[in-house]
Design a protein around this motif. Sequence first.
Motif, PDB file in Angstrom:
ATOM      1  N   ASP A 210       0.879  -1.402   0.058  1.00  5.33           N
ATOM      2  CA  ASP A 210      -0.018   0.017  -0.164  1.00  5.33           C
ATOM      3  C   ASP A 210       0.858   1.235  -0.061  1.00  5.33           C
ATOM      4  OD1 ASP A 210      -2.313  -1.449  -0.081  1.00  5.33           O
ATOM      5  OD2 ASP A 210      -2.720  -1.307   2.162  1.00  5.33           O
ATOM      6  N   GLY A 211       1.832   1.130   0.770  1.00  5.48           N
ATOM      7  CA  GLY A 211       2.907   2.330   0.895  1.00  5.48           C
ATOM      8  C   GLY A 211       3.399   2.689  -0.809  1.00  5.48           C
ATOM      9  N   LEU A 212       3.908   1.720  -1.322  1.00  4.80           N
ATOM     10  CA  LEU A 212       4.328   1.683  -2.654  1.00  4.80           C
ATOM     11  C   LEU A 212       3.388   2.342  -3.671  1.00  4.80           C
ATOM     12  CD1 LEU A 212       6.799  -1.031  -3.198  1.00  4.80           C
ATOM     13  CD2 LEU A 212       7.501   1.350  -2.866  1.00  4.80           C
ATOM     14  N   GLN A 213       2.193   1.938  -3.480  1.00  6.33           N
ATOM     15  CA  GLN A 213       1.092   2.560  -4.452  1.00  6.33           C
ATOM     16  C   GLN A 213       0.739   3.968  -4.031  1.00  6.33           C
ATOM     17  OE1 GLN A 213      -2.419  -0.141  -4.481  1.00  6.33           O
ATOM     18  NE2 GLN A 213      -1.302  -2.020  -4.337  1.00  6.33           N
ATOM     19  N   THR A 214       0.884   4.294  -2.664  1.00  4.64           N
ATOM     20  CA  THR A 214       0.713   5.720  -2.277  1.00  4.64           C
ATOM     21  C   THR A 214       2.029   6.526  -2.950  1.00  4.64           C
ATOM     22  OG1 THR A 214      -0.554   5.063  -0.295  1.00  4.64           O
ATOM     23  CG2 THR A 214       0.516   7.297  -0.580  1.00  4.64           C
ATOM     24  N   GLY A 215       2.935   5.989  -2.894  1.00  3.01           N
ATOM     25  CA  GLY A 215       4.138   6.614  -3.607  1.00  3.01           C
ATOM     26  C   GLY A 215       3.877   6.986  -5.154  1.00  3.01           C
ATOM     27  N   VAL A 216       3.300   5.714  -5.959  1.00  2.07           N
ATOM     28  CA  VAL A 216       3.063   5.826  -7.186  1.00  2.07           C
ATOM     29  C   VAL A 216       1.994   7.124  -7.438  1.00  2.07           C
ATOM     30  CG1 VAL A 216       2.258   4.756  -9.157  1.00  2.07           C
ATOM     31  CG2 VAL A 216       3.768   3.606  -7.552  1.00  2.07           C
ATOM     32  N   ASN A 217       1.064   7.224  -6.442  1.00  2.00           N
ATOM     33  CA  ASN A 217       0.003   8.323  -6.808  1.00  2.00           C
ATOM     34  C   ASN A 217       0.632   9.589  -6.538  1.00  2.00           C
ATOM     35  OD1 ASN A 217      -2.007   6.371  -7.144  1.00  2.00           O
ATOM     36  ND2 ASN A 217      -2.851   6.156  -4.892  1.00  2.00           N
ATOM     37  N   LEU A 218       1.627   9.756  -5.703  1.00  2.00           N
ATOM     38  CA  LEU A 218       2.048  11.111  -5.503  1.00  2.00           C
ATOM     39  C   LEU A 218       3.120  11.311  -6.649  1.00  2.00           C
ATOM     40  CD1 LEU A 218       3.511  10.594  -1.717  1.00  2.00           C
ATOM     41  CD2 LEU A 218       2.107  12.408  -2.701  1.00  2.00           C
ATOM     42  N   GLY A 219       3.955  10.403  -7.082  1.00  2.00           N
ATOM     43  CA  GLY A 219       4.781  10.721  -8.255  1.00  2.00           C
ATOM     44  C   GLY A 219       4.044  11.066  -9.578  1.00  2.00           C
ATOM     45  N   SER A 220       2.990  10.321  -9.802  1.00  2.00           N
ATOM     46  CA  SER A 220       2.170  10.448 -11.090  1.00  2.00           C
ATOM     47  C   SER A 220       1.418  11.589 -10.769  1.00  2.00           C
ATOM     48  CB  SER A 220       0.958   9.284 -11.232  1.00  2.00           C
ATOM     49  OG  SER A 220       1.930   8.180 -11.222  1.00  2.00           O
ATOM     50  N   GLY A 221       0.744  12.032  -9.571  1.00  2.00           N
ATOM     51  CA  GLY A 221       0.090  13.315  -9.337  1.00  2.00           C
ATOM     52  C   GLY A 221       1.154  14.351  -9.611  1.00  2.00           C
ATOM     53  N   LEU A 222       2.325  14.196  -9.209  1.00  2.00           N
ATOM     54  CA  LEU A 222       3.050  15.689  -9.254  1.00  2.00           C
ATOM     55  C   LEU A 222       3.333  15.973 -10.498  1.00  2.00           C
ATOM     56  CD1 LEU A 222       5.035  17.484  -7.622  1.00  2.00           C
ATOM     57  CD2 LEU A 222       7.070  15.771  -7.937  1.00  2.00           C
ATOM     58  N   ILE A 223       3.752  14.976 -11.457  1.00  2.00           N
ATOM     59  CA  ILE A 223       4.068  15.264 -13.018  1.00  2.00           C
ATOM     60  C   ILE A 223       2.604  15.522 -13.548  1.00  2.00           C
ATOM     61  CG2 ILE A 223       4.262  14.161 -15.137  1.00  2.00           C
ATOM     62  CD1 ILE A 223       6.316  12.235 -13.503  1.00  2.00           C
ATOM     63  N   ALA A 224       1.351  15.054 -13.443  1.00  2.00           N
ATOM     64  CA  ALA A 224       0.094  15.533 -13.905  1.00  2.00           C
ATOM     65  C   ALA A 224      -0.040  17.148 -13.369  1.00  2.00           C
ATOM     66  CB  ALA A 224      -1.030  14.546 -13.127  1.00  2.00           C
ATOM     67  N   GLY A 225       0.244  17.490 -12.168  1.00  2.00           N
ATOM     68  CA  GLY A 225       0.117  18.744 -11.828  1.00  2.00           C
ATOM     69  C   GLY A 225       0.950  19.752 -12.498  1.00  2.00           C
ATOM     70  N   PHE A 226       2.180  19.406 -12.947  1.00  2.00           N
ATOM     71  CA  PHE A 226       3.023  20.228 -13.640  1.00  2.00           C
ATOM     72  C   PHE A 226       2.292  20.599 -14.931  1.00  2.00           C
ATOM     73  CE2 PHE A 226       6.957  19.160 -11.135  1.00  2.00           C
ATOM     74  CZ  PHE A 226       6.682  19.946 -10.197  1.00  2.00           C
TER      75      PHE A 226
END
Length: 308
Positions: A210-226
Motif C-alpha cells: 500500500d505504501g508503494l502504491q501511495t508513492g506511485v500516486n504521489l509521483g504520478s500526481g506531481l507530473i500531472a499537476g505540472f
Amino acid sequence: MAAAPAEKTAPLSGLALYSRFALAGAVCCSVTHGGLTPVDVVKTRIQLDPVTYNKGLIGGFRQVIANEGAGALLTGAGPTFAGYFLQGAFKFGGYEFFKQQAINLVGLENASQYRTGVYLVSSAFAEFFADIALCPLEATRIRLVSEPTYASGLVSGFSKMLKQEGAGAFYAGFGPILFKQVPYTMAKFVVYEKVAEAVYRKFPKKDMSDGLQTGVNLGSGLIAGFAAALVSQPADTMLSKINKTKGLPGESTTSRLIKIAKELGFRGSYSGIGARLFMVGTLTAGQFAIYGDIKKALGATGGVEISK
C-alpha cells in the motif's frame, strides 16, 4: 472441525460506490487546496498586481506578511475549503461515473483500446458540473484576496456580493473557469493515468505494498499537476482579473474577457507561473495520494479499470 471460510464481501456498486468516490474526492481536494491557501494568496496577488508583487513566490510571501501581517496569508480559506469540497466531490466522483458510462456505452474492450479518449471525455464532463458548484465560492475567494477589507470571511463576503451585485456576479467568471478548469482537469487525469500505467506496467500493482502504491500516486500526481498548471495558467490569470472588480454598466463578460486578454498578452497571462507550478504540482500529488488511500479505507474498489 475446520472453521468455515470467511464470506467475501460483494463489491460496491451504484450510489454506495459513487458516493464514496465523491467523498474521497471532496476530502482530497478540500484538504489540499485549503492547506495551500497561503500559496494561492501570493499567486493571486502576483497575477492581479505584478508591478508590486514582482519578487517571485518567496518574495511575495515576505511582501504580504510585511504589509498586512501573517494572517493575510489565510485570506479566503473558508471559500477555498468549501468550494473545493464541492468541486472535488463532483470532479472525482463524476470522473469515475462518466468513465463507467463510457464503458457501458462502447464496451470494456473498446473503452480499454481507446482509453485516452475515455479519460478526456469523462474528465471534461465531470469538471463542467464541478465548476457549476465551484464558481460562486471561487468568485468570493478572489474578491476577498484582491480586496482584504471587502468582508470578514466566506458568509459575509458571499452575502455582500449577492446583495450588491446580484447572483450573476458569482458566474461572471464561469467562462474563464471552464476555460481554465476543463483543460486543467483533462490534462490532470490523462497524464496521471498514463504515468501510473507506465509504472504499473513495469512494476505490477498487485505486487506492490500500500505504501508503494501511495508513492506511485504521489509521483504520478506531481507530473500531472505540472502539466495541468502549464495548460491552464492563462485562463487562471484571466479568472483572477475578471473577479477582482465588477464590470462597467452594460459591459458583457465576453467584452471584459477580450479586453483583459489584450491587456495581459502572452507573457502577462503567465504571471505567477512559478508559484502556480509549485502549488498545483504539490496539491495534485497530494490529491491522488489521499484519494487512493481514502478509497481503500472506504472500500470503494468496485470501479472498472481500463488501463493496460
